[in-house]
Design an enzyme around this catalytic site. Structure first.
Site, PDB file in Angstrom:
ATOM      1  CG  ASP A 235      37.278  37.388  30.598  1.00  0.00           C
ATOM      2  OD1 ASP A 235      37.880  36.592  31.341  1.00  0.00           O
ATOM      3  OD2 ASP A 235      37.816  38.010  29.665  1.00  0.00           O
ATOM      4  CG  ASN A 243      47.898  43.486  32.651  1.00  0.00           C
ATOM      5  OD1 ASN A 243      47.802  44.490  33.357  1.00  0.00           O
ATOM      6  ND2 ASN A 243      47.307  42.348  32.934  1.00  0.00           N
ATOM      7  CG  ASP A 252      47.423  45.379  39.403  1.00  0.00           C
ATOM      8  OD1 ASP A 252      47.053  44.353  38.794  1.00  0.00           O
ATOM      9  OD2 ASP A 252      48.494  45.459  40.027  1.00  0.00           O
ATOM     10  CD  GLU A 278      41.587  37.916  32.283  1.00  0.00           C
ATOM     11  OE1 GLU A 278      41.692  37.429  31.153  1.00  0.00           O
ATOM     12  OE2 GLU A 278      42.394  37.666  33.197  1.00  0.00           O
TER      13      GLU A 278
END
Length: 369
Positions: A235, A243, A252, A278
């Site tokens: 993770d 983000n 991304d 993620e």
């Protein structure tokens, strides 16, 4: 002479109905999941069978001199099945032609060999071109087997003459194009189906497999990961903050690069899956947890030291990971994954950027925040 040619064409057109059987059998081969080694021989057998059917009820030009579409079958066997298909179809067709006998045995055998060789050379030179123009060219090229007529005994050659050449040339063109196009359509459908299947099982951002593959593995894990396996669940730490701070494009890119680091570290038999958001799941084939945890730690270190840059600024990205292994009492992929998820929760609770093994109270030292 025109009436003779017309009669031959009509009789040969009746044989084209066999194409439906050939196409159906070819479709079964293309849809099968057998090893590719057997595809060529299987194609050869199918076309040998098709040639045999056409030779049972041929067009008789003169005693011992017969006309059918066996050379088309042999040529297409070579084009669609390769050298093994060509060898099998040619051998079977030649054997049957010898068994039938007559004055045309020698030229008949030679014509079969010419068709096979010409088609193999055509496939090699053109890369196996199978569009309508390519098939038309192949149909014209296999008409080189007309040279075999010169091997007929003089009396048979006089009886048959060259008057049937237009009909035979039309046979080669029409038969090759029609049957070849139908077979090429099957190849195209199968390729399109395979592409859709790959896309359905692939995450477009990372290029990894998606969760659908885990469902398939759950039902048939013995073929992919062996009798025992381990799972690592990664993770990306503070991914939402990445983000929010640097934008979704950067997020991304981070996800894609982390996925690449993980995939490049694993072996070909392992399965790397974008599990969700993620999270990235790795199913490590035939690996105990004590070995897998070292792999997970190596990946964690690689990601921490990777160079992630945005607007000229270096950003450190870290991951947390949980590891669990299968056992006789826990063969389910999802059961092991649930354990790995619990270990991942422990890793996050321990400050993130570390690897935890399910069921172990001691864990690897933190590498820092």
């Amino acid at each position: 002479m025109m009436a003779e040619n017309f009669t031959i064409i009509v009789a040969l057109l009746e044989k084209i109905g066999i194409a439906a059987l050939i196409v159906l059998a070819y479709r079964m081969i293309r849809h099968s999941r057998r090893d590719l080694l057997w595809t060529g021989p299987a194609v050869g057998i199918i076309f040998a069978f098709g040639a045999a059917i056409t030779m049972i009820d041929p067009v008789v030009i003169s005693p011992g001199v017969i006309v059918d579409i066996r050379t088309i079958m042999v040529a297409l066997a070579a084009l669609f099945g390769g050298i093994w298909a060509a060898v099998i179809a040619s051998a079977a067709t030649i054997a049957l032609r010898i068994f039938i006998g007559g004055a045309g045995v020698v030229p008949g055998v030679v014509s079969i060999l010419i068709a096979a060789v010409v088609s193999l050379v055509y496939a090699r030179v053109t890369g196996g071109r199978r569009d309508l123009l390519g098939l038309t060219i192949l149909g014209g090229l296999i008409s080189l087997n007309f040279l075999a007529i010169l091997l007929l005994p003089r009396e048979a050659l006089v009886a048959s003459g060259f008057s049937t050449m237009p009909a035979l040339f039309a046979r080669n063109l029409f038969g090759t194009v029609v049957l070849g196009h139908l077979l090429a359509m099957e190849d195209s459908r199968e390729a399109e189906f395979a592409r859709f299947k790959r896309e359905a099982e692939r995450d477009p951002l990372t290029g990894l497999s998606n969760r659908r593959v885990l469902d398939m593995l759950e039902h048939d894990k013995s073929k992919r990961v062996g009798s025992y396996f381990s799972i690592i669940l990664f993770d990306i730490d503070q991914f939402k903050r990445l983000n929010d701070t640097y934008g979704h494009d950067f997020g991304d890119r981070v996800l894609a690069e982390v996925a690449a680091i993980i995939a490049n570290r694993m072996r070909g038999g392992d399965l790397v899956v974008r599990y969700g958001g993620e999270e990235i799941c790795v199913v490590v084939a035939e690996s105990l947890a004590r070995n897998t945890i070292r792999v997970a730690e190596d990946i964690r270190q690689q990601i921490e030291s990777a160079d992630f840059e945005v607007n000229g600024r270096h950003v450190t990205v870290t991951v947390s990971a949980g590891v669990a292994e299968s056992s006789a009492g826990m063969p389910s992929v999802y059961n092991v994954l649930r354990k790995a998820d619990e270990a991942l929760y422990e890793a996050k609770g321990a400050g993130r950027n570390n690897v935890q093994l399910y069921g172990a109270r001691d864990h690897l030292p933190d590498a820092g925040m």
